[in-house]
Design a protein around this motif. Sequence first.
Motif, mmCIF file in Angstrom:
data_model
loop_
_atom_site.group_PDB
_atom_site.id
_atom_site.type_symbol
_atom_site.label_atom_id
_atom_site.label_comp_id
_atom_site.label_asym_id
_atom_site.label_seq_id
_atom_site.Cartn_x
_atom_site.Cartn_y
_atom_site.Cartn_z
ATOM 1 N N GLU A 164 -33.315 38.275 52.875
ATOM 2 C CA GLU A 164 -33.337 36.944 53.479
ATOM 3 C C GLU A 164 -31.924 36.451 53.746
ATOM 4 N N VAL A 165 -31.777 35.681 54.802
ATOM 5 C CA VAL A 165 -30.527 34.958 55.041
ATOM 6 C C VAL A 165 -30.620 33.635 54.277
ATOM 7 N N PHE A 166 -29.591 33.325 53.508
ATOM 8 C CA PHE A 166 -29.599 32.049 52.786
ATOM 9 C C PHE A 166 -28.293 31.307 53.033
ATOM 10 N N GLU A 167 -28.361 29.992 52.882
ATOM 11 C CA GLU A 167 -27.247 29.138 53.252
ATOM 12 C C GLU A 167 -26.358 28.832 52.051
ATOM 13 N N ALA A 168 -25.290 28.085 52.312
ATOM 14 C CA ALA A 168 -24.281 27.830 51.291
ATOM 15 C C ALA A 168 -24.842 27.104 50.079
#
Length: 260
Positions: A164-168
Amino acid sequence: MSVTLNITKSKVAILELSRPEKHNAFNAEIIAELIKTIEYANELEIRALVLKTQGKHFSAGADLAWMKSMADNNYEENVADSLELAKLMQVLATSPHPTLCLVQGAAFGGALGLIACCDIAVATANAKFCLSEVKLGLIPAVISPYVIKAIGERQARRYFLTAEVFEANKALELGLIHDISEDLEQSEEYFIEQLLNNGPVAVKSAKSLINEVAGKYIDEGLITHTAKRIAEIRVSDEGQEGLSAFFDKRAPNWQPTASE
């Protein structure tokens, strides 16, 4: 050159990767340059090592064209090549100096290894992270010891497998980064100022102490070891200077002057 190292007047080493046209992806040449530069920096009398990159994105991780070309090599050659990437992670993770990583834009794949190897990591609010290897039929092998140390086994079970792409904000929650910054330059200045205010020998000793204590069972041997560590540094020149400066209500001799 794609990798540069500049030493400031305050004895802070700024290591910068500049390959923005390839989103700062690393291939065999870049890895070799980074190893050589970090090993050189590790031997210097500096106060901190800062890792940053130029361009919109921190790093796309391994250069996919380079990875694909490795299919033409045999197994032994692939092992030797992978050991170079493992060496890069090791020389960064074991640097005696405090290390600061500044992250902007995308940080994918092996880039998360670089982040996890640094003592302090700060990212912009729009930064995005991904352990993307399984999407390509690969695994995050050589970075796994460092990333799992940073985010823990339970979270690795999710993000290693889902890609998965995850944010800061999620990276902060996971422990991959320590802070979210509106201005990386200001954050760089802030953390460098914090580090320079502290005893240089003490900072290095505190870093080595973490490696000696983390994950260890608290037994008599460990208790004795930590007692010896504080006793040694308490009577050291730097320890005595720090205590004297506190009672004299003055700055210790390692702190930068206003003119620096």
